[in-house]
Motif scaffolding. Sequence first.
Motif, mmCIF file in Angstrom:
data_model
loop_
_atom_site.group_PDB
_atom_site.id
_atom_site.type_symbol
_atom_site.label_atom_id
_atom_site.label_comp_id
_atom_site.label_asym_id
_atom_site.label_seq_id
_atom_site.Cartn_x
_atom_site.Cartn_y
_atom_site.Cartn_z
ATOM 1 N N UNK A 1 90.970 -22.722 -63.467
ATOM 2 C CA UNK A 1 91.251 -21.448 -64.110
ATOM 3 C C UNK A 1 90.725 -21.397 -65.531
ATOM 4 N N UNK A 2 90.834 -22.514 -66.245
ATOM 5 C CA UNK A 2 90.307 -22.579 -67.608
ATOM 6 C C UNK A 2 88.779 -22.476 -67.601
ATOM 7 N N UNK B 1 100.113 -31.539 -77.872
ATOM 8 C CA UNK B 1 101.355 -30.918 -78.317
ATOM 9 C C UNK B 1 101.529 -29.601 -77.584
ATOM 10 N N UNK B 2 102.698 -29.418 -76.979
ATOM 11 C CA UNK B 2 102.983 -28.212 -76.192
ATOM 12 C C UNK B 2 101.989 -28.049 -75.046
ATOM 13 N N UNK B 3 101.508 -29.179 -74.532
ATOM 14 C CA UNK B 3 100.548 -29.141 -73.443
ATOM 15 C C UNK B 3 99.138 -28.792 -73.860
ATOM 16 N N UNK B 4 98.875 -28.668 -75.160
ATOM 17 C CA UNK B 4 97.564 -28.293 -75.675
ATOM 18 C C UNK B 4 96.907 -29.529 -76.285
ATOM 19 N N UNK B 5 95.630 -29.772 -75.946
ATOM 20 C CA UNK B 5 94.941 -30.979 -76.369
ATOM 21 C C UNK B 5 94.498 -30.967 -77.815
ATOM 22 N N UNK C 1 90.342 -23.901 -72.112
ATOM 23 C CA UNK C 1 89.374 -22.801 -71.995
ATOM 24 C C UNK C 1 88.802 -22.413 -73.352
ATOM 25 N N UNK C 2 89.651 -22.226 -74.346
ATOM 26 C CA UNK C 2 89.171 -21.809 -75.665
ATOM 27 C C UNK C 2 88.288 -22.877 -76.316
ATOM 28 N N UNK C 3 88.724 -24.163 -76.372
ATOM 29 C CA UNK C 3 87.818 -25.183 -76.920
ATOM 30 C C UNK C 3 86.523 -25.339 -76.122
ATOM 31 N N UNK C 4 86.596 -25.195 -74.790
ATOM 32 C CA UNK C 4 85.391 -25.306 -73.972
ATOM 33 C C UNK C 4 84.415 -24.187 -74.317
ATOM 34 N N UNK D 1 96.687 -24.439 -70.635
ATOM 35 C CA UNK D 1 95.325 -24.746 -70.195
ATOM 36 C C UNK D 1 94.322 -23.781 -70.816
ATOM 37 N N UNK D 2 94.709 -22.528 -70.961
ATOM 38 C CA UNK D 2 93.804 -21.551 -71.561
ATOM 39 C C UNK D 2 93.591 -21.850 -73.041
#
Length: 412
Positions: free
Chosen positions: A93-94, A360-364, A213-216, A208-209
């Motif tokens: 999805x990301x 943190x908070x599931x964000x890499x 997704x945003x860093x990608x 995941x977004x």
Amino acid sequence: MGGRSQPVLAGVVTALVGFASSFTVVLAGLRAVGADDAQAASGLLVLCVAAGLCAVWLGLRHRLPMAVAWSTPGAALLVATGPVPGGWPAAVGAFLVAGLLIAAAGLIPALGRAVAAIPGPIASAMLAGVLLPLCTAPVRALVEVPRLAGPVVLTWLVLHRFARRGAVPAALAIAAMAIALTAPAAGPGRLHLAPTVALTTPAWTVSAIIGLALPLFLVTMAAQNVPGMAVLAGYGYRAPLGSALRVTGLASALGAPAGGHAVNLAAITAALAAGPDAHPDPDRRWIASVTAGIGMALLGLGAGVATALVLLSPPILVEAVAGLALLGALAGAVAAAVTEPETREAAVVTFVVTASGVSLLGVGGAFWGLLAGWLMLLLFRRRTAVSGSDPAADAGLAEQEVEARSTSPVRL
């Protein structure tokens, strides 16, 4: 006859170098975010086909050598990010969201300008932090599997000195030989070598977004599409960025359910198709990029074999080859990150936070590194604006700033 075959041969070389130099990074990245063996092979296959079709379309339509590749920095980002909440479907999805963002940047000029507004040193520092874990793999491999990694690293060193373009493919060939000599005899029997497409229904999670997704999207734009345009401009081509973003973004979104993370304008291999080695006549070099696209699509048929090679080897050896392929990109990112004195500390903070791999908070870490760098820039600019200073120090700082601005590169 030689003049006619020259761009075709250049295209073949472009495809081979592009595939062999970084397919291990792609497979490592896809597996890091939750793909199984079949899904990783499917992702590699669809990336090759998508990149190939995009290159053929753009080359034929615009008659420009617009080479297309997968996002190697994006694959390194997947390795640095690791498993995401929601597993492989959330990663898919990301990928889909990132592809749509790339296409949107080609449709909405304001979005492209927003990406361009990210200070170059901060974007480079984030990329360096993403690449660092993979680039340390050769060192770790020399300690963990010295008999396998030693010949690989030595081959890379020798050829990097005398024939740089062939260093990574040669190191990969030595690794393949070492794997073949040490792999269990019954190992290949359980592997699926035929090309297959494994579709996954995308799932979307906020973490995941934001964290993938945003860093990608950002790293693909800043580290692939923008440099790819710069390479073309350096050879005198005015390529239509909007068209390239729309085509590659749509292809990335369509390939996401099959496991492809992103395709984009080639940056590293772009010079092979756009430079004078492809053809003395600049108007004939588009043949090289079209040939490279066809070659890349055909190489995708070997995705199952490439995946089997990776599965038969110690994971650290695969990461070591990937790390060797990315050392040049890491050097360039670090140099760009610390060039400007006024943004150097903010860039270092971005690099450290990103390279830490924190979640943190599931964000890499890539997202938090970018955010930390922005906050540091705001803090220092505000402090400079409100604080008094010594006149003599001001004169010295002014002199340094003039010198820095005269030597610093244009920001992304």
